[in-house]
Motif scaffolding. Structure first.
Motif, PDB file in Angstrom:
ATOM      1  N   GLN A 122      -2.164  -3.954  -2.899  1.00 25.61           N
ATOM      2  CA  GLN A 122      -2.151  -2.852  -1.927  1.00 25.61           C
ATOM      3  C   GLN A 122      -2.789  -1.608  -2.556  1.00 25.61           C
ATOM      4  O   GLN A 122      -2.805  -1.472  -3.782  1.00 25.61           O
ATOM      5  CB  GLN A 122      -0.712  -2.547  -1.506  1.00 25.61           C
ATOM      6  N   PRO A 123      -3.262  -0.696  -1.712  1.00 20.96           N
ATOM      7  CA  PRO A 123      -3.917   0.505  -2.253  1.00 20.96           C
ATOM      8  C   PRO A 123      -3.018   1.316  -3.180  1.00 20.96           C
ATOM      9  O   PRO A 123      -3.504   1.965  -4.098  1.00 20.96           O
ATOM     10  CB  PRO A 123      -4.247   1.330  -0.995  1.00 20.96           C
ATOM     11  N   ASP A 124      -1.693   1.240  -2.984  1.00 21.73           N
ATOM     12  CA  ASP A 124      -0.800   2.046  -3.825  1.00 21.73           C
ATOM     13  C   ASP A 124      -0.396   1.332  -5.116  1.00 21.73           C
ATOM     14  O   ASP A 124       0.492   1.784  -5.831  1.00 21.73           O
ATOM     15  CB  ASP A 124       0.451   2.464  -3.031  1.00 21.73           C
ATOM     16  N   ARG A 140       1.046  -1.575  -5.406  1.00 19.90           N
ATOM     17  CA  ARG A 140       2.055  -2.625  -5.221  1.00 19.90           C
ATOM     18  C   ARG A 140       1.395  -3.881  -4.633  1.00 19.90           C
ATOM     19  O   ARG A 140       0.180  -3.924  -4.474  1.00 19.90           O
ATOM     20  CB  ARG A 140       3.160  -2.108  -4.298  1.00 19.90           C
TER      21      ARG A 140
END
Ligand code: FAD
Length: 347
Positions: free
Chosen positions: A267-269, A271
């Motif tokens: 994911q972009p964050d 995670r």
């Protein structure tokens, strides 16, 4: 109740219940059912109920709803303002009550690409922004430009940009808040002969019409296209969202299960998104669980769908959801979040 609307129909409470308004086919009787066939009627109806302090539930196709059994002290406001049109060469406008799959068919028939991967998703056009519907690598947020909202707090009927909805994975600020009613939506599509790359075909692109047919058939094989005769489709679609976890958590689960190829998506964050279906299966819940006699079962075609085999109550569905969720938490420490909207009942 729908103001000047001569087309408004008030259905007596005795002959209808949420079991007939939802695709899970469970849920008790609302106090009343009001069907609104224009955007204005819809806004007026909601405004009048709000002014009277009466509970209401906006209902489209009922395909993302789990409603409690027994009589419910609320009015079901049915969104039935249809209409699909071209605003310009690439902009499609749809009334909130238009059948979503008809919007996809309209776009494809006009040689417009961008939503073909969302073929076969049940429900109404107006509900697509509510949880930012998505499938096969596409989401409505990719093409949604603006939404006409009835703002229940301010009493204003206005077009707002899609960016104001905080659209994210199976989320918008309309979901769970009931702060506004979607009256119409607008999509910006692109003239196209070929579909976007189709993830389930390894990125292959097909002519739009073929892509749509392929998606519908693929979905059908998983019980993800409504079919009255097939109890595997008496569901709310995917019942849990795919959990997004820290990489260390994903590593631990992968090591514990010891299988190659656990589905995990960065994911972009930073995670990772895991597959809820994979976790459910590895936690010991096979398709069809808990077995042939149970009124509520996991779909025999898709682990992530909780289904009504014909006689299930809302309580049966909730009990199964709790069982599966507790099992996954016990095995992996991951708490699955339900995707549908719950009314009068909770997991
Ligand atoms: C077999 C099956 C397959 C599915 N596959 C997918 C899939 O691939 N991807 C996906 O994202 N979803 C999927 N779903 C879930 C569901 O179809 C979508 O969430 C759909 O957009 C719900 O539309 P609806 O009109 O049925 O909404 P409803 O179930 O009627 O309502 C859902 C929520 O939206 C609110 N709502 C509805 N209309 C409006 C409106 N006009 N304004 C404001 N709020 C409104 C309701 O109050 C409720 O809170 C599937 C469901 C089923 C049964």
């Amino acid at each position: 109740m729908c103001g000047h609307g001569s087309q408004t129909t008030v259905v007596g409470v005795s002959d209808s219940s949420f079991a007939s308004l939802t695709t899970l086919r469970v849920g008790g009787e609302p106090r009343a059912i009001i069907r609104c066939t224009s955007a204005e009627q819809l806004a007026e109806t909601v405004a009048a109920l709000d002014a009277a302090g009466e509970e209401l539930l906006v209902v489209g196709g009922g395909s993302n709803l789990v409603v409690a059994d027994g009589p419910l002290d609320l009015t079901a406001v049915i969104v039935a303002n249809g209409g699909i049109s071209l605003v310009d060469a690439t902009t499609v406008r749809a009334g909130a009550g238009a059948v979503w799959d008809d919007v996809v068919a309209f776009a494809v028939s006009h040689g417009l690409g961008g939503i073909e991967a969302l073929s076969g998703i049940p429900g109404s056009a107006g509900a697509t922004p509510v949880q930012n519907v998505g499938a096969y690598g596409a989401e409505i947020s990719d093409v949604l430009t603006r939404v006409r909202l009835w703002n229940r707090r301010t009493g204003v009927d206005e077009w707002v940009p899609a960016e104001s909805l905080d659209l994210a994975y199976r989320y918008s600020n309309l979901k769970f808040t009931a702060r506004a009613v979607v009256l119409e939506i607008e999509l910006r599509l692109r003239p196209a002969e070929l579909s976007a790359p189709l993830r389930h075909l390894g990125g292959e692109r097909l002519p739009l019409v073929q892509a749509r047919a392929n998606i519908v058939e693929t979905r059908r094989s998983k019980g993800m296209v409504l079919d009255t005769a097939d109890h595997d489709t008496w569901s709310a679609g995917s019942f849990f969202t795919n959990p997004i976890v820290a990489t260390e958590c994903a590593d631990t689960i992968a090591a514990e299960v010891g299988e190659a190829g656990m589905p995990r998506f960065a994911q972009p964050d930073g995670r990772e998104k895991l597959s809820a279906a994979w976790l459910i299966e590895r936690a010991g819940f096979p398709r069809g669980y808990p077995g042939a006699c149970a009124p509520a079962r996991l779909s025999t075609k898709h682990t992530l769908a909780l289904t009504n085999r014909g006689s299930a109550t809302s309580d049966d569905i909730v009990a199964l959801a709790r069982d599966v969720r507790a099992g996954v938490e016990k095995r992996f420490g991951v708490i699955l979040e339900p995707e549908p909207v719950w009314v009068g009942v909770g997991i």
